[in-house]
Design an enzyme around this catalytic site. Sequence first.
Site, PDB file in Angstrom:
ATOM      1  CG  ASP A 104      -1.723  -1.144   1.460  1.00  0.00           C
ATOM      2  OD1 ASP A 104      -2.058  -1.775   0.448  1.00  0.00           O
ATOM      3  OD2 ASP A 104      -2.056  -1.449   2.623  1.00  0.00           O
TER       4      ASP A 104
HETATM    5  N1  URA Z   1      -1.130  -5.911   3.881  1.00  0.00           N
HETATM    6  C1  URA Z   1      -1.574  -4.635   3.937  1.00  0.00           C
HETATM    7  O1  URA Z   1      -2.569  -4.362   4.574  1.00  0.00           O
HETATM    8  N2  URA Z   1      -0.894  -3.719   3.290  1.00  0.00           N
HETATM    9  C2  URA Z   1       0.230  -3.965   2.571  1.00  0.00           C
HETATM   10  O2  URA Z   1       0.808  -3.052   1.997  1.00  0.00           O
HETATM   11  C3  URA Z   1       0.659  -5.290   2.529  1.00  0.00           C
HETATM   12  C4  URA Z   1      -0.024  -6.251   3.193  1.00  0.00           C
END
Ligand code: URA
Length: 242
Positions: A104
């Site tokens: 993310d």
């Molecule tokens: N899980 C999440 O919530 N975000 C990420 O970036 C990777 C795994």
Amino acid sequence: MMRLDKLLSELTPVSRRELKQIIRAGRVTVNEICVVSGEQKVDPERDRICLDGTLLCYRRFRTFAMDKPTGVLTAARDRNQLTVLDLLPSEWKGLDLFPVGRLDKDTSGLLLLTNDGEFAHQVISPKYQVKKTYLARTEGTVTPEDQKAFAEGLILRDGLRTLPAVLEPCGRDRCFVTVEEGKYHQVRRMLSAVGKPVLELRRLSIGGLKIAELSFQNGFCELSSEQCDLVLPGYHSKMLKK
Ligand code: URA
């Protein structure tokens, strides 16, 4: 493009001095033309380089690790926002790299970039059971009940069931989470499902490849075949043959 002698020293166990003699003796051809100087520039991705008539292997597929900062999108390009590929040093921009899975925008840590579709597929697909470990800072402290819920596989708010995962507390407001799949916002949603919203998230490892053991320059480093093997055991020999 790179010097022929440099490339040959990477591809063969022969010393630079011996290589000079081998080249002078006319034993090396580039695109079927005999060369006599190691200074000649070659394109390892495209030129056909032979020693004594034998085509030398070269890693056509390249894989890099980056320490992704927060605030950057995991995407090839975006009109308005900075992407991980925007951060790639210019010498690697022509390699057609793409991110292996996603972190993310607000997640930092280990992200792989590759031009090897099969490698990416195997790292992402739950079928290959590649473990991804994250360090999360949470609101609230995780409990043994939360650990049990993770181990059994959680039902997220939208009804989606996750595969079993490992949750390990690390102090009052931190925990390690290890998952083998990568659903949208998975770790954040899993911790929210047990009432521990994530404040910060960082990926520490993919398979046996740990971010703490990599030497980044400007946030990136190229992975050796052995390091790719840490991610996917057994992949090395296959890559060398490609
Ligand atoms: N899980 C999440 O919530 N975000 C990420 O970036 C990777 C795994």
